[in-house]
Write an enzyme that holds these catalytic residues in place. Structure first.
Site, PDB file in Angstrom:
ATOM      1  N   CYS A  43       0.826  -1.211   0.000  1.00  0.00           N
ATOM      2  CA  CYS A  43       0.000   0.000   0.000  1.00  0.00           C
ATOM      3  C   CYS A  43       0.860   1.260   0.000  1.00  0.00           C
ATOM      4  O   CYS A  43       0.639   2.175  -0.781  1.00  0.00           O
ATOM      5  CB  CYS A  43      -0.939  -0.016   1.202  1.00  0.00           C
ATOM      6  SG  CYS A  43      -1.962   1.451   1.301  1.00  0.00           S
ATOM      7  N   CYS A  48      -1.644   1.794  -2.970  1.00  0.00           N
ATOM      8  CA  CYS A  48      -2.626   2.858  -2.701  1.00  0.00           C
ATOM      9  C   CYS A  48      -2.012   4.254  -2.642  1.00  0.00           C
ATOM     10  O   CYS A  48      -2.546   5.189  -3.245  1.00  0.00           O
ATOM     11  CB  CYS A  48      -3.327   2.635  -1.372  1.00  0.00           C
ATOM     12  SG  CYS A  48      -3.366   0.957  -0.769  1.00  0.00           S
ATOM     13  N   LYS A  51      -0.248   5.539  -5.913  1.00  0.00           N
ATOM     14  CA  LYS A  51      -1.319   5.597  -6.920  1.00  0.00           C
ATOM     15  C   LYS A  51      -2.207   6.821  -6.715  1.00  0.00           C
ATOM     16  O   LYS A  51      -2.497   7.568  -7.636  1.00  0.00           O
ATOM     17  CB  LYS A  51      -2.121   4.288  -6.854  1.00  0.00           C
ATOM     18  CG  LYS A  51      -3.277   4.115  -7.807  1.00  0.00           C
ATOM     19  CD  LYS A  51      -4.576   4.710  -7.373  1.00  0.00           C
ATOM     20  CE  LYS A  51      -5.045   4.390  -5.983  1.00  0.00           C
ATOM     21  NZ  LYS A  51      -5.510   3.021  -5.770  1.00  0.00           N
ATOM     22  N   TYR A 180      -9.848  -3.050 -10.608  1.00  0.00           N
ATOM     23  CA  TYR A 180      -9.419  -1.838  -9.913  1.00  0.00           C
ATOM     24  C   TYR A 180      -8.134  -1.250 -10.520  1.00  0.00           C
ATOM     25  O   TYR A 180      -8.072  -0.085 -10.873  1.00  0.00           O
ATOM     26  CB  TYR A 180      -9.029  -2.163  -8.469  1.00  0.00           C
ATOM     27  CG  TYR A 180     -10.100  -2.333  -7.442  1.00  0.00           C
ATOM     28  CD1 TYR A 180     -10.400  -1.298  -6.577  1.00  0.00           C
ATOM     29  CD2 TYR A 180     -10.758  -3.539  -7.273  1.00  0.00           C
ATOM     30  CE1 TYR A 180     -11.319  -1.455  -5.549  1.00  0.00           C
ATOM     31  CE2 TYR A 180     -11.688  -3.710  -6.252  1.00  0.00           C
ATOM     32  CZ  TYR A 180     -11.968  -2.668  -5.406  1.00  0.00           C
ATOM     33  OH  TYR A 180     -12.879  -2.822  -4.404  1.00  0.00           O
ATOM     34  N   GLU A 184      -7.860   2.200 -12.720  1.00  0.00           N
ATOM     35  CA  GLU A 184      -7.285   3.378 -12.050  1.00  0.00           C
ATOM     36  C   GLU A 184      -6.106   3.923 -12.857  1.00  0.00           C
ATOM     37  O   GLU A 184      -5.991   5.136 -13.063  1.00  0.00           O
ATOM     38  CB  GLU A 184      -6.847   3.013 -10.628  1.00  0.00           C
ATOM     39  CG  GLU A 184      -8.043   2.789  -9.703  1.00  0.00           C
ATOM     40  CD  GLU A 184      -7.668   2.451  -8.267  1.00  0.00           C
ATOM     41  OE1 GLU A 184      -8.532   2.591  -7.388  1.00  0.00           O
ATOM     42  OE2 GLU A 184      -6.523   2.033  -8.014  1.00  0.00           O
ATOM     43  N   GLY A 265      -4.963  -9.198 -11.922  1.00  0.00           N
ATOM     44  CA  GLY A 265      -5.219  -9.714 -10.581  1.00  0.00           C
ATOM     45  C   GLY A 265      -3.948  -9.938  -9.795  1.00  0.00           C
ATOM     46  O   GLY A 265      -2.843  -9.833 -10.310  1.00  0.00           O
ATOM     47  N   HIS A 439     -26.647  21.843   2.342  1.00  0.00           N
ATOM     48  CA  HIS A 439     -26.813  22.464   1.046  1.00  0.00           C
ATOM     49  C   HIS A 439     -25.848  23.630   0.848  1.00  0.00           C
ATOM     50  O   HIS A 439     -25.626  24.381   1.800  1.00  0.00           O
ATOM     51  CB  HIS A 439     -28.261  22.977   0.922  1.00  0.00           C
ATOM     52  CG  HIS A 439     -28.587  23.524  -0.417  1.00  0.00           C
ATOM     53  ND1 HIS A 439     -28.728  22.712  -1.522  1.00  0.00           N
ATOM     54  CD2 HIS A 439     -28.767  24.801  -0.845  1.00  0.00           C
ATOM     55  CE1 HIS A 439     -28.992  23.485  -2.578  1.00  0.00           C
ATOM     56  NE2 HIS A 439     -29.026  24.743  -2.191  1.00  0.00           N
ATOM     57  N   GLU A 444     -25.889  15.760  -0.393  1.00  0.00           N
ATOM     58  CA  GLU A 444     -27.246  15.975   0.127  1.00  0.00           C
ATOM     59  C   GLU A 444     -28.276  15.132  -0.631  1.00  0.00           C
ATOM     60  O   GLU A 444     -29.342  14.812  -0.103  1.00  0.00           O
ATOM     61  CB  GLU A 444     -27.635  17.460   0.067  1.00  0.00           C
ATOM     62  CG  GLU A 444     -27.805  18.010  -1.323  1.00  0.00           C
ATOM     63  CD  GLU A 444     -28.175  19.501  -1.315  1.00  0.00           C
ATOM     64  OE1 GLU A 444     -29.170  19.839  -0.669  1.00  0.00           O
ATOM     65  OE2 GLU A 444     -27.475  20.304  -1.949  1.00  0.00           O
TER      66      GLU A 444
END
Ligand code: NDP
Length: 455
Positions: A43, A48, A51, A180, A184, A265, A439, A444
């Site tokens: 990671c 992660c 990236k 993924y 990405e 994978g 808002h 919302e």
């Protein structure tokens, strides 16, 4: 502790292993951790974190364009790959250093070496030759990019490990896979000015995600300029004179590029670890088979994170590592609940999702009420960007419980993290309805959906 050198030996200083080591040490255990690569794991070092930094870089492209509608005049922006690459590499080095400091601060002994399990309570360090006797062993070795089954010529491609270190920005890139990692990187490199073609064997991308999200992402990626070749099984990759690569699909014309990213994978990282020889049961992909407490078939050996191939996400590995350490060394047994885990896909537009997709919920036998909102974000009204946000609530018609929330659009990841709290608490649609909107915001819309979709 007469028979053992340490109470805990952790193999792998990634997210899960590091957390377990620090927590166990905090409970008074003597802990040693081995890492054969850089401290921090996938990671932090090659996943992660770098990236996401690349994703930030890629999104400036549209920010510059959007600024014009708001009155800004900018000189024509240009992008320098080496500046980004090296800045990200420096940040990774800084974070890896912080992980090391964290371990040292927790008095965890670090061995920068490859560890091999030699028995239920022993580990050998490959480079130093040292043998350590440990009361408990934790396997936290993560996963590795899989080129399996191998594509002939697949070695001409690179994996997500190498993509962070490209010597220059290619003109054209092929991306094999539709999950993924493939999407990405396709999404970020197209924004950095690379011509990107995704070659994916399936008839749609992101298998397993809600169908409406998959379709909208597919359209958005094409709109961003990515060529998606679906139903394309890559049969071989060849090297052309001059160094370019050519990919041949089972159907359609071959296609050339300087770089081929293979993102088909990842596999649990257990090869050569000595686990099977030590009697640890492994699953079909080589994963360590564990129970809910992360214990393997050998009681003194546990495993957490991607090496167990449960839910392959960093925060899950961290949670599993923490639970293991508290349970085994802290006298506070608890387990990780894998049933509801939010995740994001950092494409542009981004996806945020938690819980069941509509089709999954139907397959599980639920009777559903489905609420949807699709709208143009406020910023796009002036920037003129053709951009939409889509949100879906999947609600159990019998109990009114919200089973799943799925968002595609700006900040979807940030929004879903907060919504995941409500879904984890068992929120009903009525709970969403009684929440007063904030808002103006995109989020919302989650609390203002009044009418279930017909049919
Ligand atoms: P994924 O499982 O997400 O995707 C793999 C892709 O490769 C799928 O599209 C799959 O197609 C395809 N594929 C698999 N085998 C072959 C083959 N033999 N030939 C051609 N195509 C093939 O894996 P990734 O590598 O993208 O990511 C690994 C894991 O890492 C993810 O599952 C996720 O857990 C984690 N991750 C999470 C991220 C995040 O949270 N944002 C980011 C990156 C990774 P098909 O659908 O047909 O099987």
């Amino acid at each position: 502790m007469t028979d053992y050198d340490v109470d805990l030996f952790v193999i792998g200083a990634g997210s899960g292993g590091t957390r377990a080591a620090r927590i166990a040490s905090g409970h008074g255990a003597s802990v040693m951790i081995a890492e054969e690569d850089r401290i921090g794991g996938t990671c932090v070092v090659r996943g992660c974190v770098p990236k996401k930094l690349f994703v930030y870089a890629s999104r400036f492209a549209e920010e510059f364009e959007d600024a014009a509608g708001f009155g800004w005049t900018l000189a024509k922006p240009s992008f320098d790959w080496l500046t980004l690459r090296d800045a990200v590499a420096n940040e990774v080095t800084r974070l890896s250093g912080l992980y090391r400091k964290g371990l040292e601060g927790a008095k965890v002994a670090i061995r920068e070496d490859r560890a091999v399990v030699t028995g239920p309570n022993s580990v050998r360090l490959a480079r130093s030759g040292e043998t350590i006797r440990a009361r408990h062993i934790l396997v936290a070795t993560g996963g590795y990019p899989s080129f399996d089954p191998p594509i002939p010529g697949g070695e001409l491609g690179i994996s997500s490990n190498e993509i962070f270190h490209l010597p220059s920005l290619p003109k054209r890139m092929l991306v094999v896979g539709g999950g993924y990692i493939a999407l990405e990187f396709a999404s970020l490199f197209v924004r950095l000015g690379v011509e990107v073609t995704v070659l994916h064997r399936g008839d749609n991308i992101l298998r397993g995600f809600d169908e409406d999200i998959r379709n909208r992402l597919r359209d958005a990626l094409e709109h961003a300029g990515i060529t998606l070749r679906l139903g394309c099984t890559v049969e071989r990759i060849e090297l052309l004179e001059g160094g370019a690569r050519r990919a041949h699909c089972a159907s359609g014309a071959p296609i050339d590029a300087e770089v081929v990213l293979v993102a088909t994978g990842r596999r649990p990282n257990t090869v050569g670890l000595g686990l099977a020889e030590a009697g640890v049961a492994l699953g079909p992909l080589g994963e360590v088979v564990v129970d809910q407490t992360s214990q393997s078939s050998i009681p003194s050996i546990h495993a957490v994170g991607d090496v167990t191939n449960r839910v392959n996400l960093t925060p899950v590995a961290i949670r599993e590592g923490h639970a293991f350490a508290d349970s085994v060394f802290g006298g506070k047994p608890w387990t990780t609940d894998h049933s509801l885990v939010a995740s994001a896909v950092f494409t542009t537009p981004e996806i945020g999702t938690v819980g069941l997709g509509e089709h999954q919920a139907l397959a599980a036998g639920y009777e559903l009420r489905v609420f949807e909102a699709g709208f143009r974000p406020m910023k796009a009204t002036i920037s003129g960007r053709e951009e939409r946000i889509y949100m879906k609530l999947v609600v159990d018609a019998k109990t009114d419980r919200v089973l799943g929330v799925h968002i595609i659009g700006h900040d979807a990841g940030e929004i879903i993290q907060a919504v995941a709290i409500a879904v984890t608490m068992g929120a009903t649609k009525a709970d969403f309805d009684r929440t007063i909107a904030l808002h103006p915001s995109a989020a919302e819309e989650l609390v203002t959906m009044r009418t279930a979709r017909a049919g």
